[in-house]
Design an enzyme around this catalytic site. Structure first.
Site, short mmCIF file in Angstrom:
data_model
loop_
_atom_site.label_atom_id
_atom_site.label_comp_id
_atom_site.label_asym_id
_atom_site.label_seq_id
_atom_site.Cartn_x
_atom_site.Cartn_y
_atom_site.Cartn_z
N HIS A 142 28.12 44.15 74.12
CA HIS A 142 27.93 42.86 74.78
C HIS A 142 27.68 43.01 76.27
CE1 HIS A 142 31.92 42.96 76.66
NE2 HIS A 142 32.35 43.48 75.53
N CYS A 158 35.26 47.47 73.01
CA CYS A 158 33.84 47.13 72.98
C CYS A 158 33.05 47.99 73.96
CB CYS A 158 33.63 45.67 73.34
SG CYS A 158 34.30 44.53 72.11
#
Length: 182
Positions: A142, A158
């Site tokens: 992301h 992440c």
């Protein structure tokens, strides 16, 4: 001409990718993408079916190859705060979201009960402008609005990119793009 197993064409693509990514990072000079070593997809994937993403947490670089080998891109990334927060292995992109909402994981809420249950898309959202959801629950590639995070430990598992770079990768990757985290 071959150089360490790479054709001259691939070396030029690698240099071009570093140059494009470097321009996208003009606002921040913390990273020198030309210092990332070129990686051969064959070292990590059997084929380029649906394209391939390699996220290297040691070098803090994300490599992308298109299925037809016409694109090879390298992006600087944020990495997990600690080794135990990131899985290693193979997964794939299962969903793409522009303007994602963020929901803290149960373990995040346990560590910090003051976290809001959901943060909608916008400048306060830790997922930035775009997110590639992986087949592993809670794992994403992301963007981030906080550019200080790139190149540093700052994530709960992440892989984060500059918003400009995740927007580009979002256009290149498809649902089904294979991903490997090392």
């Amino acid at each position: 001409m071959r150089y360490n197993g790479l054709t001259r064409r691939r070396l030029l693509l690698t240099g071009a990718a570093a140059g494009v990514a470097g321009m996208a990072e003009a606002a921040s000079t913390r990273h020198n993408l030309s210092s990332f070593r070129a990686v051969r997809w064959q070292e990590h994937f059997d084929t380029l079916r649906n394209g391939a993403i390699l996220a290297d947490t040691q070098s803090r670089a994300l490599h992308y190859w298109s299925e037809d080998e016409s694109f090879y891109k390298v992006y600087p990334t944020s990495v997990p705060i600690s080794e135990e927060l990131t899985k290693r292995g193979y997964t794939e992109v299962v969903r793409k979201v522009e303007g994602p909402t963020w929901t803290p994981t149960p373990s995040m809420r346990e560590r910090d009960p003051s976290l809001p249950p959901v943060i909608p898309a916008g400048p306060e959202n830790p997922l930035g402008t775009h997110a590639l959801y992986l087949s592993w629950q809670y794992y994403r590639i992301h963007g981030t609005h906080d550019t200080r995070k790139i190149g540093r430990p700052s994530s709960d598992g992440c892989i984060g990119l500059y918003n400009e770079m995740i927007a580009e990768l979002y256009q290149l990757a498809t649902v089904g793009t294979q991903v490997r985290l090392i």
